[in-house]
Design a protein around this motif. Structure first.
Motif, PDB file in Angstrom:
ATOM      1  N   LEU B 268       0.599  -1.102  -0.056  1.00  0.00           N
ATOM      2  CA  LEU B 268       0.388   0.108   0.100  1.00  0.00           C
ATOM      3  C   LEU B 268       0.624   0.687   0.085  1.00  0.00           C
ATOM      4  CD1 LEU B 268      -2.811  -0.106   3.124  1.00  0.00           C
ATOM      5  CD2 LEU B 268      -3.269   0.128   0.615  1.00  0.00           C
ATOM      6  N   PHE B 269       0.669   2.157  -0.616  1.00  0.00           N
ATOM      7  CA  PHE B 269       1.029   3.277  -0.302  1.00  0.00           C
ATOM      8  C   PHE B 269       0.045   4.603  -0.245  1.00  0.00           C
ATOM      9  CE2 PHE B 269       5.117   5.457  -1.346  1.00  0.00           C
ATOM     10  CZ  PHE B 269       4.882   7.374  -1.464  1.00  0.00           C
ATOM     11  N   ILE B 270       0.135   5.691   0.830  1.00  0.00           N
ATOM     12  CA  ILE B 270      -0.808   6.242   0.931  1.00  0.00           C
ATOM     13  C   ILE B 270      -0.209   8.092   0.520  1.00  0.00           C
ATOM     14  CG2 ILE B 270      -1.558   7.063   2.809  1.00  0.00           C
ATOM     15  CD1 ILE B 270      -2.460   4.207   3.663  1.00  0.00           C
ATOM     16  N   ALA B 271      -0.698   8.748  -0.021  1.00  0.00           N
ATOM     17  CA  ALA B 271      -0.057   9.979   0.320  1.00  0.00           C
ATOM     18  C   ALA B 271      -0.561  10.890   0.928  1.00  0.00           C
ATOM     19  CB  ALA B 271      -0.424  10.247  -1.532  1.00  0.00           C
ATOM     20  N   ASN B 272       0.346  11.575   2.190  1.00  0.00           N
ATOM     21  CA  ASN B 272      -0.484  12.471   2.975  1.00  0.00           C
ATOM     22  C   ASN B 272       0.321  13.557   2.457  1.00  0.00           C
ATOM     23  OD1 ASN B 272      -0.816  10.342   5.404  1.00  0.00           O
ATOM     24  ND2 ASN B 272       1.056   9.590   5.060  1.00  0.00           N
ATOM     25  N   ASP B 273      -0.958  14.160   3.106  1.00  0.00           N
ATOM     26  CA  ASP B 273      -1.035  15.730   2.981  1.00  0.00           C
ATOM     27  C   ASP B 273       0.253  16.444   4.156  1.00  0.00           C
ATOM     28  OD1 ASP B 273      -3.305  18.361   3.116  1.00  0.00           O
ATOM     29  OD2 ASP B 273      -1.555  18.545   2.593  1.00  0.00           O
ATOM     30  N   SER B 274       1.351  16.830   4.080  1.00  0.00           N
ATOM     31  CA  SER B 274       2.178  17.934   4.718  1.00  0.00           C
ATOM     32  C   SER B 274       2.997  17.010   6.182  1.00  0.00           C
ATOM     33  CB  SER B 274       1.518  19.088   5.121  1.00  0.00           C
ATOM     34  OG  SER B 274       0.604  20.145   4.157  1.00  0.00           O
ATOM     35  N   THR B 275       2.860  15.941   5.747  1.00  0.00           N
ATOM     36  CA  THR B 275       3.349  14.479   6.438  1.00  0.00           C
ATOM     37  C   THR B 275       3.719  13.552   5.593  1.00  0.00           C
ATOM     38  OG1 THR B 275       4.032  14.326   8.651  1.00  0.00           O
ATOM     39  CG2 THR B 275       1.835  13.753   7.128  1.00  0.00           C
ATOM     40  N   GLU B 276       4.954  12.807   6.045  1.00  0.00           N
ATOM     41  CA  GLU B 276       6.070  11.826   5.354  1.00  0.00           C
ATOM     42  C   GLU B 276       5.089  10.787   5.001  1.00  0.00           C
ATOM     43  OE1 GLU B 276       7.613  10.279   9.047  1.00  0.00           O
ATOM     44  OE2 GLU B 276       6.683   8.791   8.378  1.00  0.00           O
ATOM     45  N   ASN B 277       4.840  10.316   2.858  1.00  0.00           N
ATOM     46  CA  ASN B 277       4.318   9.013   2.745  1.00  0.00           C
ATOM     47  C   ASN B 277       4.208   8.053   3.723  1.00  0.00           C
ATOM     48  OD1 ASN B 277       2.894  11.269   1.293  1.00  0.00           O
ATOM     49  ND2 ASN B 277       4.891  10.682  -0.226  1.00  0.00           N
ATOM     50  N   PHE B 278       2.882   7.573   3.291  1.00  0.00           N
ATOM     51  CA  PHE B 278       3.331   5.744   4.321  1.00  0.00           C
ATOM     52  C   PHE B 278       3.743   4.690   2.392  1.00  0.00           C
ATOM     53  CE2 PHE B 278       3.517   7.441   7.721  1.00  0.00           C
ATOM     54  CZ  PHE B 278       2.017   7.425   8.684  1.00  0.00           C
ATOM     55  N   LEU B 279       4.532   3.609   3.392  1.00  0.00           N
ATOM     56  CA  LEU B 279       4.546   2.919   2.084  1.00  0.00           C
ATOM     57  C   LEU B 279       4.852   1.283   2.727  1.00  0.00           C
ATOM     58  CD1 LEU B 279       4.911   1.365  -0.892  1.00  0.00           C
ATOM     59  CD2 LEU B 279       7.595   1.434  -0.148  1.00  0.00           C
ATOM     60  N   TYR B 280       3.655   0.620   2.959  1.00  0.00           N
ATOM     61  CA  TYR B 280       3.207  -0.333   3.559  1.00  0.00           C
ATOM     62  C   TYR B 280       3.501  -1.317   3.399  1.00  0.00           C
ATOM     63  CZ  TYR B 280       1.145   2.218   7.111  1.00  0.00           C
ATOM     64  OH  TYR B 280       0.933   3.102   8.730  1.00  0.00           O
ATOM     65  N   LEU B 281       4.758  -2.524   3.554  1.00  0.00           N
ATOM     66  CA  LEU B 281       5.200  -3.548   2.733  1.00  0.00           C
ATOM     67  C   LEU B 281       4.290  -4.918   3.220  1.00  0.00           C
ATOM     68  CD1 LEU B 281       7.016  -4.709   1.364  1.00  0.00           C
ATOM     69  CD2 LEU B 281       9.003  -5.218   2.746  1.00  0.00           C
ATOM     70  N   ASN B 282       3.261  -5.658   2.715  1.00  0.00           N
ATOM     71  CA  ASN B 282       2.980  -6.526   3.232  1.00  0.00           C
ATOM     72  C   ASN B 282       3.540  -7.253   3.441  1.00  0.00           C
ATOM     73  OD1 ASN B 282       0.950  -8.578   3.241  1.00  0.00           O
ATOM     74  ND2 ASN B 282       0.024  -8.022   1.945  1.00  0.00           N
ATOM     75  N   ARG B 283       3.954  -8.060   4.742  1.00  0.00           N
ATOM     76  CA  ARG B 283       4.841  -8.992   5.551  1.00  0.00           C
ATOM     77  C   ARG B 283       4.341 -10.612   5.094  1.00  0.00           C
ATOM     78  NH1 ARG B 283       6.587  -6.641  10.900  1.00  0.00           N
ATOM     79  NH2 ARG B 283       7.891  -8.881  10.979  1.00  0.00           N
ATOM     80  N   ARG B 284       3.475 -10.735   4.627  1.00  0.00           N
ATOM     81  CA  ARG B 284       2.308 -12.258   3.828  1.00  0.00           C
ATOM     82  C   ARG B 284       2.228 -12.681   5.029  1.00  0.00           C
ATOM     83  NH1 ARG B 284       7.986 -14.347   0.834  1.00  0.00           N
ATOM     84  NH2 ARG B 284       8.906 -12.373   0.758  1.00  0.00           N
ATOM     85  N   ASP B 285       1.725 -11.798   6.829  1.00  0.00           N
ATOM     86  CA  ASP B 285       1.383 -12.942   7.717  1.00  0.00           C
ATOM     87  C   ASP B 285       0.585 -12.206   7.915  1.00  0.00           C
ATOM     88  OD1 ASP B 285       3.990 -11.788   9.591  1.00  0.00           O
ATOM     89  OD2 ASP B 285       2.753 -10.694   8.714  1.00  0.00           O
ATOM     90  N   LYS B 286      -0.376 -10.850   7.388  1.00  0.00           N
ATOM     91  CA  LYS B 286      -1.332 -10.142   7.908  1.00  0.00           C
ATOM     92  C   LYS B 286      -0.977  -9.043   8.409  1.00  0.00           C
ATOM     93  CE  LYS B 286      -4.822 -14.054   8.062  1.00  0.00           C
ATOM     94  NZ  LYS B 286      -6.052 -14.367   8.891  1.00  0.00           N
ATOM     95  N   THR B 287       0.299  -8.959   8.878  1.00  0.00           N
ATOM     96  CA  THR B 287       0.999  -7.813   8.881  1.00  0.00           C
ATOM     97  C   THR B 287       1.621  -6.851   8.106  1.00  0.00           C
ATOM     98  OG1 THR B 287       3.241  -8.540   9.903  1.00  0.00           O
ATOM     99  CG2 THR B 287       1.036  -8.629  11.638  1.00  0.00           C
ATOM    100  N   PHE B 288       1.983  -5.269   7.888  1.00  0.00           N
ATOM    101  CA  PHE B 288       2.786  -4.492   6.953  1.00  0.00           C
ATOM    102  C   PHE B 288       3.990  -3.522   7.952  1.00  0.00           C
ATOM    103  CE2 PHE B 288      -0.223  -4.309   3.121  1.00  0.00           C
ATOM    104  CZ  PHE B 288      -1.151  -4.967   4.190  1.00  0.00           C
ATOM    105  N   THR B 289       4.576  -3.956   7.076  1.00  0.00           N
ATOM    106  CA  THR B 289       6.144  -2.537   7.846  1.00  0.00           C
ATOM    107  C   THR B 289       5.984  -1.681   6.557  1.00  0.00           C
ATOM    108  OG1 THR B 289       6.966  -4.511   8.719  1.00  0.00           O
ATOM    109  CG2 THR B 289       8.538  -2.390   8.299  1.00  0.00           C
ATOM    110  N   GLU B 290       5.556  -0.070   7.681  1.00  0.00           N
ATOM    111  CA  GLU B 290       5.897   1.092   7.183  1.00  0.00           C
ATOM    112  C   GLU B 290       7.435   1.479   6.519  1.00  0.00           C
ATOM    113  OE1 GLU B 290       6.376   4.493   5.682  1.00  0.00           O
ATOM    114  OE2 GLU B 290       6.870   4.653   7.671  1.00  0.00           O
ATOM    115  N   ILE B 291       7.445   1.375   5.164  1.00  0.00           N
ATOM    116  CA  ILE B 291       8.307   1.512   5.053  1.00  0.00           C
ATOM    117  C   ILE B 291       9.627   3.057   4.084  1.00  0.00           C
ATOM    118  CG2 ILE B 291       9.631  -0.911   4.803  1.00  0.00           C
ATOM    119  CD1 ILE B 291       9.569  -0.842   1.758  1.00  0.00           C
TER     120      ILE B 291
END
Lengths: 528, 570
Positions: B268-291
């Motif tokens: 997932l990539f989320i564009a945020n307004d006036s703060t850092e964007n998020f790239l959530y990497l799928n860890r394949r175990d129903k969790t994500f790490t933001e990178i």
């Protein structure tokens, strides 16, 4: 007893009195109460040097090798202003007995009064071999070294003079000054604590200046407050007090002090300028504006007040008013490049880049030897997407060994999309290296250079530049960001994580990049 | 010398190249606004007031959705609602327009039951969350959202409460369907904006008449994104915290779901307004790490935060890796992040020729779309400022702005806006831009929602002069929509990559088909579809210029995308 005139360093006069007393005290041992010698001492203490000399002459005719009489004669002659003769008597004494301390001391004091610091130093050092703890000798040496700007030695001797230096406010101030010069701010502040309340307005004023120098603004304010009664220049005392308040973030107190000066009839542009700053920091923008307008009316020839007014307007996004002020300023100072640049900045912030460009071009004409008009023009051309023109302008200026223009040329080449390995990229790197060499303290050049080197894969060189940039400006986010990427590429996960965390923490309220607001920041950079 | 040609000169190339895998000369494509003549009378009401509620300026959404499964894309446009200080003259409703199959649309909102009356709407996402073969609708809004389940008979049912999908108390902006745990059922991510409310509404701007402005989002606290996990029984569970997606707040506006590292799991990539964007990497175990930070896409290239709004991901340079494009406000740069083929991105905004060209525009809805079918994804941007009184501060900037199109010349871009017809130049306060081939003629049209104005339907005329292929996916083991499936199309020596995304851009829902421009190539040698389930379908050589339907495990099946009929024909 009258106080003898203070000649030369002034110290000599003070110490002569002390010496006279010491000598008199020593003379009491083994001398009949009414002896001519003791009478001479008494006359000297009263300040009647002629009488003292007249009494001593027959004593010396009778006993030409009488060390005390010879020394006392020297002291009387020195007090009478006959310093060369005095030195002769002291030399005579020392020829008989080179270790006669009173002669050494008084000769040194006489030499100080004659401006013979080197000779005085020699004799004082000889004296200290005999009496290492002699506070007078230490104090005298402290003053000599202070005058010679050897602050480390001055401090050492002041400290060994015991409590003696505290008797004179000027010595206290000199010791504090010496600490300041040695970057020992705490000790300077502590020394000034020894300055008594009754030290006098001038002394308090100077103490305030010193405290302000070491950024102890609340301490400075206290001293300036004390200096206000009795200072020969009440405006200076009041203004400095207000300035200390302002720098110490006591804005309301600063404003009150300045208002008081105004009510006393002082009408100086600098006063109203400072008042404006105090008002603005107190949230009274309207009053700040009025104060600056007054400053411009008092001194219409000083561009600073117009510039500050424009900055105030920009801080409050009132671009139209800023333009109006720029126009007024330029009507009075049509050749002011700085005002023209600021006008350009306002146009740029309004998004009217064509007008901004004209203003910057005008500024280039007026001040072709300075870098700010060129870099401002270059920046606005970049924002107008006229990159080749930006490059052309900046290249012209960069050839003049202008580190700021070289930085911006590097930026322009980068933003033209210089591909890795291209001639443009090589040029960018070259000019940035030159910029760094010309001004090693400019972090921005290093950051961009680091970025380009990173892109090339020259990780070690990139890291070197970026690390240095962060040392210069620890809060520089761009440096941290690029450096984090360098560490990541080098496989140094720990340091990469630290840098990324640093970047994540730094949040910008404003959009801190190459925007029109960036122009304002760049103007500040160039004005340093 | 035109800037585009100059940039090409710097890159060592020329404007006209002859080899097959290089871009062809610009073709005479134009975009024509046919909304009014097509029967689309929708006008967004932004509930504008002197109180300057922040919600007034941020909406709203637009969707392509074939709600009646007749092979023609229908339109859904989101509207706002009355507020404490705004009472409209008539009820405010979102609108569903049925594509009549001959170029016109008919409003069927009431019959379909999707008016979303009372919802201050923002974005919209279309997807078959219950795998029953028809497209459902998720309408994102302020303080709550609505899930409409498609009943298959032309009607929808509001199942929000039953499904536990309200996203209550949050200001949702955009949403996307994706299968984060690859269980064959679509989950839903909603990016949320800030905790603005009527109660905490601030006065921003100067205290003089006309100078009150919409506040900067940093005056409020950011909200965390929401992940609703599909329970496969018509309900959802809030998996935000457990998955890590709700781990930190951002001022979320746009979202795109794509496989960042090509491991078969959607990120997932989320564009945020006036703060850092998020790239959530799928860890394949129903969790994500933001990178995003370490991947080099959280900030601009100097570590600066920017006002991220629209976002899309696609392989713009043909290297097989998905790149990311994000729009920002004026006086910022729209950013192009090129995938480095390993673990992150490089900001190539300047090197790719985008640079300062959109510096004076505020981009919202945007995406990679090969509008001229030359095989290189171009960039379409719908612009519009956020401040309705911006002209008071920036004399040359207006609230309404023209569109902007970057044409991809094979890895570098040039401004093609002026070549594409006068309708793109008409200033609008644009927000969502949804891409779809509504007339089934092989080129991509654009549906644009404008804040406080009529919607636009920009029909692509001339894009299909070059060859094309569209792919429609039907999952069987994977989710029915095939979201998450990646496609590699080989034609001569060209390899084109695409991915079925369940959501992208700003408050928009694009059409479900994957579009490929083929330029001068009139046949495709091979299509490989990798499904989220792991199944791989290969379609051997086929002619271009058609819609191909691929069913998971079965390969190519019959397609049901007829061309437009002549008006008046049966």
């Amino acid at each position: 007893m009258t106080v003898p005139d203070r000649a030369g360093f002034g110290l000599a006069g003070r110490l002569t009195i002390a010496m006279a007393w010491c000598l008199a005290a020593a003379a009491l041992f083994g001398q009949p109460a009414a002896s001519p010698y003791l009478q001479a001492v008494s006359q000297l203490q009263k300040g009647d040097t002629a009488a003292a000399i007249a009494l001593l002459e027959p004593v010396l005719r009778q006993s030409p090798n009488d060390l005390r009489a010879l020394t006392l004669m020297g002291m009387a002659l020195a007090a009478a202003g006959r310093r060369e003769e005095a030195n002769q008597r002291f030399r005579q004494t020392l020829q008989i007995e080179p270790r006669f301390a009173p002669a050494l001391k008084n000769m040194a004091l006489n030499e100080i009064a004659m401006g013979l610091a080197g000779d005085a130093t020699k004799h004082l050092e000889q004296l200290l071999e005999l009496t290492p703890q002699d506070p007078v000798a230490h104090l005298a040496l402290a003053e000599i070294h202070f005058a010679g700007k050897d602050f480390r030695k001055a401090v050492a001797h002041y400290q060994q003079s015991g409590e003696l230096f505290k008797k004179d406010p000027r010595d206290v101030l000199n010791l504090a000054r010496a600490f300041v010069e040695l970057n020992e701010a705490e000790r300077a502040a502590s020394t000034l604590g020894d300055l008594p309340q009754e030290a006098g307005a001038a002394a308090h004023f100077e103490a305030g200046i010193l405290l302000a120098r070491i950024s102890d603004y609340s301490g400075a304010a206290r001293r300036f407050e004390l200096s206000r009664s009795g200072h020969p220049d009440p405006y200076a005392a009041g203004y400095n007090l207000a300035l200390a308040y302002q720098k110490g973030q006591q804005f309301a107190a600063a404003a009150r002090t300045l208002e008081e000066l105004v009510s006393r009839g002082h009408q100086k542009a600098e006063l109203f300028n400072l008042l404006a700053q105090a008002y603005e920091k107190s949230g009274k923008t309207k009053e700040a504006y009025e104060a600056l307008r007054t400053a411009t009316k008092i001194d219409p020839g000083d561009e600073t007040n117009y510039l500050d007014l424009i900055a105030l307007c920009l801080d409050h996004n009132n671009y139209d008013l800023a333009l109006e002020i720029a126009g007024i300023g330029l009507a009075r100072l049509p050749q002011s490049a700085r005002l023209e640049i600021q006008r350009g900045v306002v146009w740029a912030m309004k998004g009217q880049f064509a007008e901004a460009r004209k203003a910057f071009e005008e500024a280039v004409e007026r001040a072709p030897g300075t870098s700010l008009p060129y870099v401002s023009l270059g920046l606005v051309l970049l924002q107008m997407n006229q990159i080749p023109e930006a490059i052309k302008i900046l290249r012209r200026r960069a050839r003049q060994d202008d580190y700021l223009a070289q930085w911006f040329l590097g930026e322009a080449l980068n933003r033209a999309g210089a591909a890795p390995g291209s001639a443009e990229e090589n040029e960018a790197i070259e000019v940035l290296e030159r910029s760094v060499k010309l001004n090693p303290q400019l972090a921005h050049s290093r950051v961009l250079l680091g970025k380009l080197l990173l892109r090339r894969g020259e990780l070690d060189r990139a890291a070197g530049q970026l690390e240095r940039a962060l040392q210069i400006e620890p809060e520089e986010v761009a440096a941290a960001y690029q450096l984090a990427q360098v560490y990541a590429k080098k496989g140094d996960s720990r340091r990469a994580r630290e840098m990324f965390a640093k970047v994540s923490k730094a949040k910008a309220e404003e959009r801190d990049q190459f925007t029109s607001r960036g122009l304002q920041q760049i103007v500040k950079e160039g004005a340093r | 010398m035109r800037l585009g040609a100059l940039l090409l000169g710097l890159a060592g190339g020329g404007l006209f190249l002859l080899s097959q895998d290089s871009p062809q000369p610009a073709s005479p494509v134009s975009f024509v606004d046919v909304a009014a003549e097509s029967g689309i009378s929708f006008r967004h009401d932004n509930a504008a007031s002197t109180e300057k509620y922040l919600i007034e300026t941020m909406g709203a959404g637009a969707a392509w959705i074939d709600y009646n499964s007749d092979g023609f894309l229908d339109i859904y446009l989101v509207n706002s609602a009355p507020t404490k200080v705004y009472r409209p003259g008539k009820p405010l409703r979102s609108s569903l327009y049925r594509n009549n199959g001959e170029g016109s649309f008919t409003e069927v909102t009431e019959a379909a039951g999707v008016a979303a009356e009372g919802l201050f709407g923002m974005g919209v996402a279309a997807g078959d969350y219950d795998n029953d073969g028809d497209q459902d609708l998720y309408v994102v809004g302020y303080w709550r959202s609505i899930l409409y389940r498609n009943e298959g008979n032309g009607r929808f049912t509001d199942v929000t409460q039953r499904a536990a999908a309200a996203n209550a108390g949050k200001w949702g902006s955009s949403a996307a369907w994706f299968d984060y745990d690859r269980d064959g059922w679509l989950d839903l991510v909603i990016v949320n904006y800030v905790d603005w409310s009527v109660q905490n509404n601030l006065y921003c701007g100067e205290q003089r008449p006309g100078y009150r402005s919409y506040c900067h989002p940093n005056k409020y606290k950011g909200q965390t994104p929401t992940l609703l996990g599909n329970n496969r029984d018509g309900t959802f569970s809030d998996a935000s915290r457990k998955s890590g997606i709700g781990s930190k707040p951002g001022n979320g506006l746009g979202v795109v779901c794509f496989d960042f590292n090509r491991d078969g799991w959607t990120d997932l990539f989320i564009a945020n307004d006036s703060t850092e964007n998020f790239l959530y990497l799928n860890r394949r175990d129903k969790t994500f790490t933001e990178i995003a930070v370490r991947a080099g896409a959280a900030y601009g290239d100097n570590g600066e935060v920017e006002a991220g709004m629209g976002v899309d991901a696609a392989d713009y340079d043909g290297d097989g890796w998905p790149d990311v494009f994000i729009t920002h406000l004026d006086f910022e740069l729209n950013r192009l992040y090129r995938h480095n083929g390993k673990d992150g991105f490089e900001d190539v905004t300047f090197r790719a020729g985008l640079g300062y060209q959109t510096f004076h525009l505020s981009g919202f809805g945007a995406g990679f779309v090969d509008y001229d079918n030359d095989g290189w994804p171009d960039i379409f941007i719908a612009n519009g400022h956020v401040l309705d009184n911006i002209h008071l501060f920036h004399a040359k900037t207006t609230f309404a702005e023209p569109k902007f199109v970057f044409r991809n010349l094979g890895g570098r871009f040039e401004n093609a806006t002026g070549l594409l017809g006068p309708d793109l130049a008409r200033p609008r306060v644009s927000r969502a831009a949804a891409f779809g081939d509504y007339d089934n003629d092989g080129d991509i049209d654009v549906l644009v929602s404008n804040n406080g104005q009529e919607a636009e339907l920009l029909r692509n005329e001339g894009g299909n002069r070059r060859h094309w292929l569209e792919l429609y996916l039907i999952g069987t083991r994977s989710n029915r929509d095939g979201v998450g499936a990646t496609v590699t199309l080989t034609a001569s020596d060209r390899k084109l990559y695409n991915e079925r995304k369940g959501g992208a851009s700003y408050q928009a829902a694009h059409e479900p088909r994957l579009h490929f421009g083929l330029g001068a190539l009139d046949r495709v040698d091979r299509i490989e579809v990798r499904w989220p389930s792991g199944v791989v379908d290969v379609i051997p050589a086929i002619p271009a210029d058609q819609v191909v339907t691929v069913k998971e495990g079965a390969g190519q099946v019959e397609s049901r995308f007829p061309p437009l009929r002549q008006k008046g024909a049966g």
